[in-house]
Design an enzyme around this catalytic site. Structure first.
Site, PDB file in Angstrom:
ATOM      1  CG  HIS A   1      -1.707   1.271   1.357  1.00  0.00           C
ATOM      2  ND1 HIS A   1      -1.266   2.308   2.152  1.00  0.00           N
ATOM      3  CD2 HIS A   1      -2.840   1.697   0.754  1.00  0.00           C
ATOM      4  CE1 HIS A   1      -2.119   3.307   2.038  1.00  0.00           C
ATOM      5  NE2 HIS A   1      -3.082   2.966   1.208  1.00  0.00           N
TER       6      HIS A   1
ATOM      7  CB  CYS B   1      32.897   2.771 -24.455  1.00  0.00           C
ATOM      8  SG  CYS B   1      34.172   1.519 -24.349  1.00  0.00           S
TER       9      CYS B   1
END
Length: 810
Positions: A433, A764
Site C-alpha cells: 500500500h 566508449c
C-alpha cells in the site's frame, strides 16, 4: 409488477457495465466472457449491483444524514475526517437490508455453492466502486475485501460492511482530492468463489515496470498464503521480472528473481468467528521461492494476454495491474482481479526529470537501505508514527514536509501521506500500500528497510534517495542534489549512432527512455561487485579452504539457489539480462570481467586466490586470466551466464567483448576456452568484440580483425599505455590527455584498419562529451558509434550535432 433485479451472474457483465457493477466487477466479467477461452482461469461468482446499494440508502433514509455529516467535515483536519468517516460507517452498519435484496443475494449464494457441489461455499466479498479502477484514477485499496466468508448471515454482514467502506477516511479523502462527487460514486459488490491460496501462493503482477514505466516487462510479486499481506506490506514478497518480447517467442525469459522475506502468511481461521488468521512460515519455506519458474512464465503469459485484450478494446496501450492466486488444493493458477495501471501509463516519457546527488562523500552518511519506490530525492525531519492515535494521545502533529517513518502504512493513513516529503517503512515490497500510494502522490518512498523505526529518532534531519537504482538509500542530514528536466523532442537528430555505457542493471529500465542505439559497454565487474560480491573461485572451492566464516557467509548468500555455481551463473545472468532487455533489440556489448588482482582480492574469499602484484594495472587481468589453469573454471561461469542470457532467455542482442588482450595468440586461446563452454562466435548470431586499449591492439589491428566482429576503443587505458603513465598517479595527472597527438594517431590507425577490414569500430569513454574537438575528430574519421554515460547524453548529442553540421559544410 416485475421484481427488480439487484444481482447478476459475473459472466453476464462486461466492460460497458461500469455504472451498474463498478470497475472491478465489469473487468472480471469481461475477462470471464472473453479470456476464459484463451485458457485463463477466473473464479466464478455473482454481482450485487450499484442499484442495490442505492436502494439500501433509500430504504433506510440515509442520503440526507450522510450529506449532512460530510458537509461537517473539515478536510484540512485529519481528526475531523476521522470522526466524520466513523459516524457515516456506523450509520451504514446499523442499517437494515431491504428484504427483496437480501433474498436475491442469498438465492444467488446458494446457486454458486451448488455449482461447486457444496452446501455453503467459501467466498470472497469484494467491493467495486463506479469510480474505482478507471483508467484515469486509481483508487487502489479504497474499499474493503472480506475473505473466507461462509453462510448467508456472514455474507449479508460482509456486504453491509462493504457498503460502509465507501466512506472510509481514505476513500472520502481520495474523492475530495480527485474532485469526485461523493454521491455520484456508487458501490457494487462481487461475491466470488475463494481460491485456496492459503494452501498455495498469491500476489500481484503488473504488465509494466512500476518504477521506470518500462513497457516490455511483467513484474510479479509473490508470497505464500492469501494475498492481503503483500498489499498491507506485512511481508516483503519474492519478485520476478519477465521480458515480454522473448516470452512471446517461446523463451524462458525470467530476467530477474529476488527472494523476499516471507516470514508470515494469512490462512483460513479455525472457527466461524475467525475467517482468516496470520501464522508464521516455517524456516525452510522462507528460504524457498514461492513460485516455480513454469508458473512464473504461465502467469506472465496470462498478464500479457490481459494487457493485449484491454489495449485492443480501448484502442490505446493499457498496462494492467493484476491480482492472482494459486489454489493449493487444485494446483491451479487463477486471476482474481485486473485493473488498468494508472501512473506510468499516463506519464509522458519524452519529458525526462533527472535527480542526481552532488555530495561525493555521501557514503559516510549512509544510515540504511531499502527498496526504492520512484526516482526522486527528498529531505526532511523524521516523524515516527505507529498509529494515527499517537497524535491524539501525545499531541503529536505531522507537519507538511516531514518524513513519515513507520512499520507499515495503513490505507487510512493516506491523508497524512499527502503531507510527507518522503515515506520510509520497516516492511513491505514494491506493490504494498505504501508503495502504491507514494507513486500516486509522486512522493519518494523506501520500503522494506527492516528496522528503520529503531535506527532513526523523531526530529532527525535525513535525506531519502530513490535516484540511485532499485535500492533506496537513507542518509544523515540534508544531502545536496540537482534536479534537471529535459524534453527529448527538443534534441536534434544526429547521424552518428550514440550508445550508452550502463553499469547498473537497477538503472537500465530508467535509461532505456534516453535516445540511444544500444549499449556500447556493460561491465560485468559492476554486477559481480554489487550483486555477487564473492570471488568465483571461493564459491567453487570454499569447502576445501577450512575457512568456516567464509563458508557460513557463502551459504547464507546462496539461499534460494541450487548451489554455488547456480548462484553465480544466475546472479550474473539476471544482471546482464536486465540491461539487455532494457535496450532490446539494439546491441548490448557485455565486457567479460576485467578486475585487477587487487580488486579480485577484495571480493569475499579473494584473499585465498589472488597474488600480490607490484603493478596490477598491467598484470594478471583481462584475457590472460580466462585461459589460465588457475582461473579458467571461473571464466567458464561467465560463459555459462552469457549462454543462459542468449539461448534460454532469448536475448540475442548480447555481444561479448574481450578486454586487455595483448596478442593475437592470446585472443585465439580465449576463443578456444569460450568454445569449450559453449560460446562459439557465429553460432546463434554471437558476435565477438575486442577492447582496443593496448598499443599492440592498434599495431596488430589487421591480424586481430580476422578473428572478431568489432573493436571498441578503451581510451582510458590506451592513453596511459601510449603515453607510459599511471592514470591513478596524481604526480603525472597533468600529462594524461586522450587528445594527445600520439593517442589520436593510435585511434586514427585503428579506425582506418577497422574500415579496411570491414569490422565495426566504436569508442566508449567520456572524451567525446567532455571535449567537442575530440568528438569532431572521431566524427570526421567516420567512427561507427560513440558510447557515453547516461548523464552525458544530452550534451554529447548537442556536441555531435554541431560537429556533423560543420563537417557537412566542408
Amino acid at each position: 409488477m416485475a421484481e427488480q433485479i439487484f444481482t447478476l451472474p459475473l459472466n453476464q457483465v462486461g466492460i460497458n457495465d461500469v455504472e451498474t457493477v463498478g470497475g472491478k466487477n465489469a473487468s472480471l466479467g469481461e475477462m470471464i466472457q472473453h479470456l476464459s477461452s484463451l485458457g485463463i482461469n477466473i473464479p466464478n461468482g455473482f454481482v450485487i449491483t450499484v442499484e442495490a446499494y442505492r436502494e439500501f440508502l433509500r430504504f433506510n433514509n440515509l442520503d440526507a444524514s450522510i450529506r449532512q455529516m460530510i458537509g461537517g467535515i473539515d478536510f484540512n483536519n485529519i481528526e475531523s475526517l476521522r470522526r466524520g468517516g466513523l459516524q457515516i460507517r456506523q450509520l451504514l452498519r446499523n442499517s437494515k437490508f431491504p428484504p427483496e435484496i437480501s433474498s436475491q443475494i442469498i438465492k444467488q449464494y446458494y446457486k454458486l455453492s451448488g455449482d461447486y457441489d457444496q452446501k455453503e461455499t467459501d467466498v470472497a466479498v469484494r467491493s467495486s466502486a463506479t469510480a474505482e479502477d478507471l483508467p484515469d484514477a486509481s483508487f487502489a485499496g479504497q474499499q474493503e475485501t472480506y475473505l473466507n466468508v461462509r453462510g448467508p448471515a456472514a455474507l449479508i454482514d460482509s456486504v453491509r460492511n462493504c457498503f460502509a467502506s465507501l466512506f472510509t477516511d481514505r476513500a472520502i479523502s481520495y474523492r475530495e482530492n480527485f474532485k469526485y462527487d461523493h454521491f455520484a460514486v456508487g458501490l457494487s459488490v462481487c461475491i466470488q468463489k475463494m481460491v485456496r491460496s492459503d494452501l498455495g501462493a498469491s500476489g500481484v503482477a503488473f504488465s509494466i515496470d512500476t518504477e521506470s514505466g518500462f513497457k516490455d516487462a511483467v513484474v510479479i510479486n509473490a508470497s505464500f498464503g492469501l494475498g492481503e499481506l503483500i498489499v498491507q506490506g506485512s511481508v516483503s514478497p519474492d519478485e520476478y521480472i519477465v521480458f515480454k518480447p522473448a516470452l512471446k517467442k517461446g523463451f524462458s525469459s525470467i530476467i530477474e528473481k529476488k527472494l523476499g522475506n516471507k516470514d508470515k502468511m494469512m490462512v483460513y481461521g479455525d472457527d466461524p468467528d475467525e475467517r482468516v488468521k496470520i501464522i508464521p512460515v516455517e524456516k525452510v519455506m522462507q528460504k524457498r521461492f514461492s513460485l516455480r519458474e513454469d508458473t512464473v512464465l504461465q502467469l506472465a503469459n496470462w498478464v500479457m494476454k490481459i494487457e493485449e485484450y484491454y489495449t485492443r478494446i480501448r484502442n490505446k496501450w493499457t498496462p494492467m495491474d493484476v491480482e492472482w492466486a494459486i489454489d493449493g488444493l487444485r494446483k491451479e493458477l487463477f486471476i482474481v482481479q485486473a485493473r488498468p495501471e494508472t501512473i506510468h501509463s499516463q506519464k509522458n516519457h519524452r519529458l525526462i526529470t533527472e535527480y542526481s546527488i552532488d555530495d561525493e562523500n555521501r557514503a559516510d552518511k549512509l544510515i540504511a537501505k531499502g527498496i526504492a519506490v520512484g526516482d526522486k530525492i527528498a529531505s526532511g525531519k523524521v516523524n515516527i508514527l505507529f498509529s494515527l492515535d499517537k497524535r491524539v494521545t501525545e499531541g503529536h502533529e505531522f507537519k507538511n514536509g516531514d518524513v513519515l517513518v513507520t512499520d507499515m502504512t495503513d490505507p487510512d493513513w493516506e491523508p497524512i501521506m499527502k503531507k510527507a516529503s518522503a515515506i520510509i517503512t520497516n516492511k513491505g515490497g514494491r506493490t504494498c500500500h505504501a508503495a502504491i500510494v507514494a507513486r500516486e502522490l509522486g512522493v519518494p518512498a523506501i520500503v522494506g528497510t527492516g528496522n528503520i523505526t529503531e535506527m532513526l529518532t523523531d526530529g532527525q534531519l535525513i535525506t531519502a534517495s530513490c535516484a540511485e537504482g532499485d535500492v533506496g538509500l537513507i542518509y544523515k542530514g540534508e544531502i545536496k542534489f540537482k534536479k534537471e528536466q529535459f524534453n527529448l523532442d527538443e534534441l536534434p537528430e544526429i547521424k552518428t549512432p550514440l550508445m550508452l555505457n550502463v553499469a547498473s542493471p537497477a538503472m537500465a529500465f530508467n535509461f532505456s527512455h534516453l535516445p540511444n542505439k544500444g549499449v556500447g559497454l556493460a561491465r560485468e565487474e559492476f554486477i559481480i561487485n554489487n550483486y555477487i560480491q564473492v570471488h568465483p573461485l571461493a564459491l567453487m572451492q570454499h569447502k576445501q579452504l577450512n575457512d568456516t566464516a567464509l563458508t557460513a557467509e557463502i551459504e547464507k548468500r546462496i539461499t534460494g539457489f541450487e548451489n554455488e555455481e547456480d548462484f553465480f551463473i544466475n546472479k550474473l545472468a539476471y544482471g546482464i539480462a536486465k540491461i539487455a532487455a532494457a535496450f532490446y533489440p539494439e546491441k548490448v556489448i557485455v565486457r567479460f570481467s576485467d578486475f585487477k588482482s587487487n580488486e579480485y582480492y577484495n571480493l569475499l574469499g579473494g584473499n585465498h586466490f589472488e597474488p600480490h602484484e607490484e603493478n596490477p594495472m598491467i598484470g594478471w587481468r583481462g584475457a590472460s586470466r580466462y585461459y589460465s589453469n588457475e582461473y579458467k573454471a571461473a571464466f567458464g561461469l561467465e560463459c555459462k551466464a552469457i549462454k543462459k542470457v542468449r539461448e534460454e532467455m532469448g536475448l540475442h542482442n548480447v555481444v561479448v567483448m574481450i578486454p586487455f588482450c595483448r596478442t593475437v595468440s592470446e585472443l585465439l586461446k580465449v576463443q578456444e576456452t569460450m568454445n569449450e563452454y559453449g560460446l562459439v562466435r557465429g553460432e546463434n548470431q554471437l558476435e565477438l568484440f575486442l577492447m582496443a586499449e593496448i598499443p599492440s591492439n592498434v599495431l596488430m589491428a589487421d591480424e586481430f580483425a580476422k578473428h572478431i566482429d568489432g573493436f571498441s576503443i578503451g581510451s582510458n587505458d590506451l592513453t596511459q599505455l601510449t603515453l607510459g603513465l599511471d592514470r591513478d598517479s596524481s604526480l603525472v595527472a597533468q600529462l594524461y590527455d586522450e587528445r594527445n597527438e600520439a593517442v589520436k594517431k593510435m585511434i586514427r590507425m585503428l579506425i582506418e584498419s577497422a574500415k579496411k577490414n570491414k569490422v565495426k569500430v566504436g569508442i566508449c569513454g567520456q572524451g567525446p562529451s567532455d571535449f567537442p574537438d575530440f568528438a569532431q575528430f572521431l566524427v570526421e574519421l567516420g567512427i561507427d558509434s560513440i558510447s557515453v554515460t547516461p548523464d552525458s547524453v544530452f550534451k554529447t548529442i548537442k556536441a555531435i550535432k554541431q560537429v556533423e553540421d560543420q563537417v557537412g559544410k566542408k
